[in-house]
Design a protein around this motif. Structure first.
Motif, PDB file in Angstrom:
ATOM      1  N   PHE A   3      91.016  51.088  53.036  1.00 48.19           N
ATOM      2  CA  PHE A   3      90.617  49.717  52.723  1.00 48.19           C
ATOM      3  C   PHE A   3      89.287  49.689  51.993  1.00 48.19           C
ATOM      4  O   PHE A   3      88.757  48.629  51.680  1.00 48.19           O
ATOM      5  CB  PHE A   3      90.510  48.892  54.016  1.00 48.19           C
ATOM      6  N   LEU A   4      88.728  50.861  51.708  1.00 52.30           N
ATOM      7  CA  LEU A   4      87.432  50.938  51.053  1.00 52.30           C
ATOM      8  C   LEU A   4      87.587  50.970  49.535  1.00 52.30           C
ATOM      9  O   LEU A   4      88.581  51.478  49.001  1.00 52.30           O
ATOM     10  CB  LEU A   4      86.674  52.190  51.511  1.00 52.30           C
ATOM     11  N   ALA A   5      86.587  50.430  48.838  1.00 48.61           N
ATOM     12  CA  ALA A   5      86.607  50.425  47.379  1.00 48.61           C
ATOM     13  C   ALA A   5      86.170  51.763  46.808  1.00 48.61           C
ATOM     14  O   ALA A   5      86.352  52.017  45.616  1.00 48.61           O
ATOM     15  CB  ALA A   5      85.699  49.312  46.848  1.00 48.61           C
ATOM     16  N   PHE A   6      85.598  52.639  47.654  1.00 44.09           N
ATOM     17  CA  PHE A   6      85.108  53.936  47.206  1.00 44.09           C
ATOM     18  C   PHE A   6      85.668  55.038  48.108  1.00 44.09           C
ATOM     19  O   PHE A   6      85.878  54.817  49.301  1.00 44.09           O
ATOM     20  CB  PHE A   6      83.571  53.978  47.255  1.00 44.09           C
ATOM     21  N   PRO A   7      85.894  56.227  47.556  1.00 45.94           N
ATOM     22  CA  PRO A   7      86.316  57.358  48.397  1.00 45.94           C
ATOM     23  C   PRO A   7      85.249  57.664  49.451  1.00 45.94           C
ATOM     24  O   PRO A   7      84.057  57.453  49.225  1.00 45.94           O
ATOM     25  CB  PRO A   7      86.436  58.511  47.383  1.00 45.94           C
ATOM     26  N   LEU A   8      85.680  58.164  50.595  1.00 42.66           N
ATOM     27  CA  LEU A   8      84.760  58.433  51.699  1.00 42.66           C
ATOM     28  C   LEU A   8      83.633  59.363  51.291  1.00 42.66           C
ATOM     29  O   LEU A   8      82.493  59.208  51.740  1.00 42.66           O
ATOM     30  CB  LEU A   8      85.528  59.016  52.892  1.00 42.66           C
ATOM     31  N   GLU A   9      83.939  60.353  50.442  1.00 43.83           N
ATOM     32  CA  GLU A   9      82.912  61.320  50.074  1.00 43.83           C
ATOM     33  C   GLU A   9      81.797  60.701  49.217  1.00 43.83           C
ATOM     34  O   GLU A   9      80.717  61.275  49.082  1.00 43.83           O
ATOM     35  CB  GLU A   9      83.527  62.515  49.330  1.00 43.83           C
ATOM     36  N   LEU A  10      82.065  59.513  48.661  1.00 43.94           N
ATOM     37  CA  LEU A  10      81.049  58.846  47.836  1.00 43.94           C
ATOM     38  C   LEU A  10      80.214  57.839  48.618  1.00 43.94           C
ATOM     39  O   LEU A  10      79.221  57.325  48.096  1.00 43.94           O
ATOM     40  CB  LEU A  10      81.714  58.134  46.655  1.00 43.94           C
ATOM     41  N   ILE A  11      80.611  57.545  49.843  1.00 43.15           N
ATOM     42  CA  ILE A  11      79.922  56.527  50.630  1.00 43.15           C
ATOM     43  C   ILE A  11      78.423  56.798  50.775  1.00 43.15           C
ATOM     44  O   ILE A  11      77.613  55.873  50.619  1.00 43.15           O
ATOM     45  CB  ILE A  11      80.582  56.354  52.018  1.00 43.15           C
ATOM     46  N   PRO A  12      77.991  58.035  51.071  1.00 42.78           N
ATOM     47  CA  PRO A  12      76.534  58.268  51.157  1.00 42.78           C
ATOM     48  C   PRO A  12      75.809  57.920  49.859  1.00 42.78           C
ATOM     49  O   PRO A  12      74.703  57.350  49.894  1.00 42.78           O
ATOM     50  CB  PRO A  12      76.430  59.771  51.462  1.00 42.78           C
ATOM     51  N   TYR A  13      76.429  58.234  48.717  1.00 39.24           N
ATOM     52  CA  TYR A  13      75.819  57.894  47.431  1.00 39.24           C
ATOM     53  C   TYR A  13      75.758  56.379  47.238  1.00 39.24           C
ATOM     54  O   TYR A  13      74.784  55.848  46.694  1.00 39.24           O
ATOM     55  CB  TYR A  13      76.623  58.514  46.275  1.00 39.24           C
ATOM     56  N   PHE A  64      81.514  47.608  49.867  1.00 39.08           N
ATOM     57  CA  PHE A  64      82.282  48.797  50.228  1.00 39.08           C
ATOM     58  C   PHE A  64      83.781  48.509  50.197  1.00 39.08           C
ATOM     59  O   PHE A  64      84.591  49.401  49.925  1.00 39.08           O
ATOM     60  CB  PHE A  64      81.890  49.281  51.628  1.00 39.08           C
ATOM     61  N   ILE A  65      84.149  47.248  50.468  1.00 41.05           N
ATOM     62  CA  ILE A  65      85.558  46.874  50.549  1.00 41.05           C
ATOM     63  C   ILE A  65      86.102  46.381  49.212  1.00 41.05           C
ATOM     64  O   ILE A  65      87.172  46.777  48.772  1.00 41.05           O
ATOM     65  CB  ILE A  65      85.764  45.788  51.632  1.00 41.05           C
ATOM     66  N   ALA A  66      85.323  45.493  48.566  1.00 43.17           N
ATOM     67  CA  ALA A  66      85.799  44.857  47.338  1.00 43.17           C
ATOM     68  C   ALA A  66      85.173  45.422  46.069  1.00 43.17           C
ATOM     69  O   ALA A  66      85.645  45.144  44.971  1.00 43.17           O
ATOM     70  CB  ALA A  66      85.531  43.346  47.408  1.00 43.17           C
ATOM     71  N   GLY A  67      84.089  46.189  46.227  1.00 46.06           N
ATOM     72  CA  GLY A  67      83.445  46.755  45.046  1.00 46.06           C
ATOM     73  C   GLY A  67      82.348  45.886  44.478  1.00 46.06           C
ATOM     74  O   GLY A  67      81.742  46.214  43.459  1.00 46.06           O
ATOM     75  N   PHE A  68      82.091  44.743  45.097  1.00 47.87           N
ATOM     76  CA  PHE A  68      80.983  43.877  44.688  1.00 47.87           C
ATOM     77  C   PHE A  68      80.373  43.261  45.933  1.00 47.87           C
ATOM     78  O   PHE A  68      80.991  43.226  47.000  1.00 47.87           O
ATOM     79  CB  PHE A  68      81.452  42.771  43.734  1.00 47.87           C
ATOM     80  N   LEU A 136      77.407  57.227  39.681  1.00 45.80           N
ATOM     81  CA  LEU A 136      77.637  56.079  40.560  1.00 45.80           C
ATOM     82  C   LEU A 136      76.438  55.138  40.536  1.00 45.80           C
ATOM     83  O   LEU A 136      76.594  53.913  40.505  1.00 45.80           O
ATOM     84  CB  LEU A 136      77.907  56.557  41.980  1.00 45.80           C
ATOM     85  N   PHE A 137      75.247  55.705  40.548  1.00 47.37           N
ATOM     86  CA  PHE A 137      74.017  54.910  40.535  1.00 47.37           C
ATOM     87  C   PHE A 137      73.945  54.045  39.279  1.00 47.37           C
ATOM     88  O   PHE A 137      73.619  52.852  39.343  1.00 47.37           O
ATOM     89  CB  PHE A 137      72.805  55.853  40.589  1.00 47.37           C
ATOM     90  N   VAL A 138      74.279  54.640  38.147  1.00 49.04           N
ATOM     91  CA  VAL A 138      74.249  53.912  36.881  1.00 49.04           C
ATOM     92  C   VAL A 138      75.275  52.787  36.878  1.00 49.04           C
ATOM     93  O   VAL A 138      74.973  51.640  36.529  1.00 49.04           O
ATOM     94  CB  VAL A 138      74.500  54.875  35.699  1.00 49.04           C
TER      95      VAL A 138
END
Length: 222
Positions: A3-13, A64-68, A136-138
């Motif tokens: 249900f996340l907008a990002f893969p789990l491995e990217l969550i810390p970033y 995290f869910i919708a991307g915005f 991702l930051f950019v």
């Protein structure tokens, strides 16, 4: 299915990026308002670079869910401004511009680090992780820059328009503001947003990222 907008491995970033992006954005609003004579945000502890003062729980979770998402709005009292319209526009635009500036600084540091050989001091996995984080930051900072400039309430873009139009039009805008919020929510929550807001944001992010890269990439050839 996640249900996340990002893969789990990217969550810390994503977390690190949001802490920086949201904090800088709201601090910019508070700082410019304070410089124009409004102490409201400063008195409420918002004139700070501490993320805890600016994060909105629901707005943060939504990204995290919708991307915005969004941070806690900075309070602004226009009665303190000598020129409310000019100061209002500058205070409002300071937030999105701060995300663009942060993006530019990140890319400048990245290409400068490559040019002076700083990356070669670290293992390959670290270099790959840093490049993933930078990408991702950019994109997230550019997303916040462009997203907040959309002309829908309660985004910064709508507030800028309010300060630019004549008073009689501003009064009419206020009457229909609730409808604007509903239209905005429909666009971002339903599939209608895929061909409207999100398509516009995607194209805008690509344009600005390519533009900034073209500006700073020549550092590698110096």
């Amino acid at each position: 299915m996640s249900f996340l907008a990002f893969p789990l491995e990217l969550i810390p970033y994503v977390v690190i990026t949001l802490l920086i992006a949201f904090t800088v954005h709201e601090f910019a609003h508070a700082y410019v308002a304070y410089k124009f004579g409004d102490p409201t945000a400063q008195k409420q502890g918002r004139l700070t670079l501490s993320p805890l003062a600016h994060l909105d729980p629901f707005g943060t979770i939504l990204i995290f869910i919708a991307g915005f998402g969004w941070a806690k709005p900075v309070p602004v009292n226009r009665h303190y401004f000598k020129n409310p319209r000019l100061a209002g526009v500058l205070v409002t635009v300071a937030g999105p511009i701060s995300n663009l500036v942060v993006t530019a600084i990140a890319l400048l540091l990245f290409f400068t680090s490559i040019r002076i050989g700083l990356f070669q001091l670290f293992p390959e996995f670290f270099q790959e992780g840093l490049q993933t984080f930078l990408s991702l930051f950019v994109r997230l900072n550019l997303m916040l820059f462009l997203f907040n400039l959309l002309p829908f309430p309660p985004l910064d873009g709508y507030r800028i328009i309010e300060d630019l139009v004549p008073n009689h039009i501003r009064a009419k805008m206020t009457k229909f503001e609730s409808y604007g919020i509903i239209i905005f929510l429909i666009l971002v929550i339903t599939p209608l947003g895929d061909n409207t807001i999100f398509a516009l944001l995607s194209n805008g992010i690509d344009y600005w990222s390519n533009l900034l890269i073209s500006i700073f990439e020549p550092i590698l050839r110096l």
